[in-house]
Design a protein around this motif. Structure first.
Motif, short mmCIF file in Angstrom:
data_model
loop_
_atom_site.label_atom_id
_atom_site.label_comp_id
_atom_site.label_asym_id
_atom_site.label_seq_id
_atom_site.Cartn_x
_atom_site.Cartn_y
_atom_site.Cartn_z
N MET A 144 20.35 -95.09 5.52
CA MET A 144 20.76 -94.92 6.92
C MET A 144 20.13 -96.05 7.73
N SER A 145 20.94 -97.04 8.04
CA SER A 145 20.50 -98.14 8.88
C SER A 145 21.40 -98.16 10.11
N ILE A 146 20.81 -97.89 11.26
CA ILE A 146 21.55 -97.59 12.49
C ILE A 146 21.49 -98.78 13.43
N THR A 184 25.00 -98.98 8.16
CA THR A 184 25.65 -97.75 7.71
C THR A 184 26.10 -96.88 8.87
N HIS A 185 25.45 -97.01 10.03
CA HIS A 185 25.75 -96.17 11.20
C HIS A 185 25.66 -97.00 12.47
N VAL A 186 26.36 -96.56 13.49
CA VAL A 186 26.14 -97.03 14.85
C VAL A 186 25.60 -95.86 15.66
N GLU A 187 24.79 -96.18 16.64
CA GLU A 187 24.33 -95.16 17.60
C GLU A 187 24.68 -95.63 19.00
N PHE A 188 25.45 -94.81 19.69
CA PHE A 188 25.85 -95.14 21.06
C PHE A 188 24.87 -94.51 22.04
N MET A 459 10.02 -102.90 9.06
CA MET A 459 10.84 -101.70 9.24
C MET A 459 11.58 -101.36 7.95
N PHE A 460 12.20 -102.34 7.33
CA PHE A 460 13.04 -102.05 6.17
C PHE A 460 12.22 -101.69 4.93
N ALA A 461 11.02 -102.22 4.79
CA ALA A 461 10.24 -101.94 3.58
C ALA A 461 9.58 -100.58 3.62
N GLN A 462 9.27 -100.08 4.81
CA GLN A 462 8.58 -98.80 4.94
C GLN A 462 9.50 -97.63 4.60
N PRO A 463 8.95 -96.50 4.14
CA PRO A 463 9.76 -95.30 3.98
C PRO A 463 10.28 -94.81 5.34
N GLY A 464 11.53 -94.39 5.37
CA GLY A 464 12.13 -93.90 6.61
C GLY A 464 13.45 -94.60 6.87
N LYS A 465 14.31 -93.94 7.63
CA LYS A 465 15.58 -94.54 8.01
C LYS A 465 15.34 -95.58 9.11
N LYS A 466 16.31 -96.46 9.32
CA LYS A 466 16.09 -97.64 10.16
C LYS A 466 16.98 -97.60 11.40
#
Length: 629
Positions: A144-146, A184-188, A459-466
């Protein structure tokens, strides 16, 4: 007798606080020979529908009160789609009279006009395959990369007076860009109708209407549909924490504090000069539940990001002693808001397959993203605001001082699996003279770009969605302004091109490599190799997928290249450097490892093999065993 859409069971659920689909019955619903209207105004002496169909005559169409429900209904023969309307309310109190927009309005006039518009709800969706796939997916184990954006300022049309794009104009452009960048996603940022553009959409008056600034509700549906058919998820910002005081809106709706608390210690938000919902009132709970279900179910959103949760669950949020009222037990917890959020999350996850509810919660409230049955709030994810603050503080330091602040960049490992986290580099960090992401970075111009690439890598290397706000991938120098377009012209310059390419490649690698995302929310997905080399400001850790795949992340937070740096690993033989932020295609110096690096026997960091690497300056290196490709 008025022909109404509401059944007795609807009224029961509404007054009970459990109705989640009021949008199907309340507001204006056109049919062949007219239009049904329904509005909640229990303290009104009378309510009249006024609009284009009766020349705005405040006495022409009287609504009828439905028992003791507080709901007024009317059927207006020959009222047509496209006509404007409001409710003229005469209160029981002090002769108060007011014209209100429809709280359940599906379409509203474009600001500064404030009327509601009769509009059909029909749309032929084409995203069934997406919804079926979404329902079967385990979001916590999926990438999940927003890409967070503000619709009005992402791109403008300079050839037409710098006007904003419509929903339908945005759809193909946004699909192409997200595919190019591998999001993978957009956030408005909030698309719900709002009177003041400077609120960025967070001061909502129309909780059931996409803003008419960019087109009709069907145009917005087309945007969502187009994104879904392209395999891109849609997250919507939703703000049930407060609402503005505009006369046509919810505040003092029927001459009483209907939606909000009457006492300003509970009902007035000091930071935003806005009203706070009364979460303890059943009908308000039904209103908000229905708003959430409207966007998730009717408008096909994949997730809601709930804004300012901390302000909802803390009675003393941004208040001094004496400015707030404790709960019945003497505490500062807003028990009614907590109950509402738990109900929302339980209902949404049970009834709408595959959706997510994401909390923007800025305190250390426990178990925000844990199930209600375990005592949690029931959200699916929570923004990690602590990480965001720590990493930005650390990256703003001159590299010579970073050795003394290693804890800022390593502390997250103490709690990184306490919640299901989203790592946000959001719009809030590039406004109000906070500077842009690249503007926060230290050093000369080359170092600023290198540090920014390193920040994205963190951000991308750490655990968690982006989550990354628009412009961060362009290395935009100018703070975000909601009235102007992003500085797309910067992409004519190689350093900006390099940052954009770096973010795109990070997105692709994150999505393609299971070790980078499968255990984002499970402790088995992360192992430190070495977090103690503060003297050289080097960090090394592994990302794991639980099924044998692994990626080694190596950070050099200084501009000093380090040759022959030994790092312990568990797998011998050749390793591949999959990404290096110092590669020349990203604007780096080109000091990279590869194409293959051998892991030799010999214990380092308590592991049986070791790699001898060149640590690129101000860079992230991601490596994996050659055999797992």
């Amino acid at each position: 007798m008025t022909r109404g859409l509401l059944t007795e069971f609807d009224l029961h659920l509404f007054n009970e606080g459990s109705h989640s689909r009021l949008h199907a019955k309340m507001g204006a619903h056109p049919v062949a020979d007219g239009c049904h209207f329904a509005v909640w105004a229990p303290n009104a002496r009378s309510v009249h529908v006024i609009g284009d169909f009766n020349d705005w005559d405040k006495s022409a169409v009287a609504m009828e009160l439905r028992g003791d429900s507080g709901i007024w209904e009317a059927f207006v023969k020959d009222a047509r789609v496209g006509q404007r309307y409001k409710y003229h309310i005469r209160s029981r109190f002090k002769g108060y009279k007011v014209d209100k927009a429809d709280p359940f309005g599906f379409y509203h006039e474009q600001s500064p006009a404030t009327g509601s518009v009769i509009w059909p709800r029909a749309y032929e969706w084409g995203d069934a395959a997406w919804l079926k796939r979404r329902a079967k997916a385990n979001a916590h184990r999926e990438p999940m990369s927003i890409y967070e954006l503000h619709l009005g300022s992402w791109r403008l049309k300079p050839e037409e007076g710098n006007r904003w794009l419509t929903y339908r104009e945005l759809a193909p452009l946004l699909v192409d860009y997200c595919r190019e960048m591998a999001y993978t996603h957009v956030e408005f940022m909030p698309v719900m109708e709002h009177p003041f553009g400077g609120s960025w959409g967070y001061q909502i008056t129309g909780y059931f209407a996409p803003t008419s600034r960019y087109g009709s509700p069907q145009d917005f549906m087309y945007l969502v549909d187009t994104l879904h058919q392209a395999g891109i998820g849609v997250v919507l910002d939703w703000a049930p924490s407060h609402f503005p005081a505009d006369e046509h809106g919810l505040k003092f709706f029927d001459g009483s504090h209907l939606f909000e608390h009457a006492d300003p210690r509970q009902g007035h938000h000091p930071d935003w000069d806005s009203a706070i919902f009364n979460y303890g009132r059943n009908e308000v709970r039904s209103f908000l539940l229905s708003s959430a279900f409207f966007w998730l179910e009717f408008m096909h959103a994949d997730a809601l990001r709930v804004d300012a949760v901390a302000s909802m669950i803390h009675l003393d949020y941004s208040r001094q002693p004496g400015q707030w009222i404790p709960n019945q037990y003497g505490g500062n917890e807003n028990l009614e808001a907590i109950s509402f959020l738990r109900r929302l999350n339980e209902d949404a996850y049970r009834e709408i397959p595959g959706v997510q509810i994401i909390a923007e919660e800025s305190t250390a409230w426990p178990m925000v993203s844990r199930p209600v049955y375990l005592g949690g709030l029931g959200f699916g994810f929570k923004w990690d605001m602590g990480w965001m603050n720590d990493v930005l503080k650390y990256m703003a330091l001159d590299p010579v001082h970073r050795r003394y602040h290693q804890n800022d960049i390593t502390f997250r490992s103490m709690y990184q699996y306490a919640e299901n986290f989203v790592l946000p580099l959001s719009h809030d960090e590039v406004v109000h003279e906070k500077s842009t992401l690249i503007g926060k970075m230290p050093g000369d111009e080359w170092q600023k770009f290198a540090n920014l690439r390193l920040l994205h890598g963190c951000m991308f290397a750490q655990p968690g969605k982006k989550l990354l706000f628009m412009g961060g991938e362009l290395a935009q120098w100018r703070e975000w302004d909601y009235e102007t377009s992003l500085d797309w012209h910067l992409l004519q310059y190689p350093p900006h091109q390099g940052v954009q390419r770096w973010v795109a490649d990070l997105n692709r690698f994150y999505a393609a490599e299971p070790a980078m995302h499968r255990l984002d929310c499970e402790p088995g997905g992360f192992q430190w190799v070495d977090c103690a080399d503060a003297d050289q400001s080097v960090l090394t850790f592994l990302r794991l997928d639980g099924q044998g795949r692994q990626v080694l992340a190596v950070f050099n937070f200084t501009p000093v290249p380090r040759h022959g740096y030994n790092i312990g690993v568990d797998v011998g033989g050749p390793w591949v450097e999959a990404l290096n932020s110092d590669a020349s295609q990203y604007g780096g110096s080109g000091l990279v490892n590869g194409p293959l690096v051998e892991a030799w026997p010999g214990q380092v960091h308590g592991r049986p093999y070791h790699l001898s690497l060149t640590l690129s300056p101000l860079a992230l290196m991601l490596l994996r065993p050659a055999g797992q490709q």
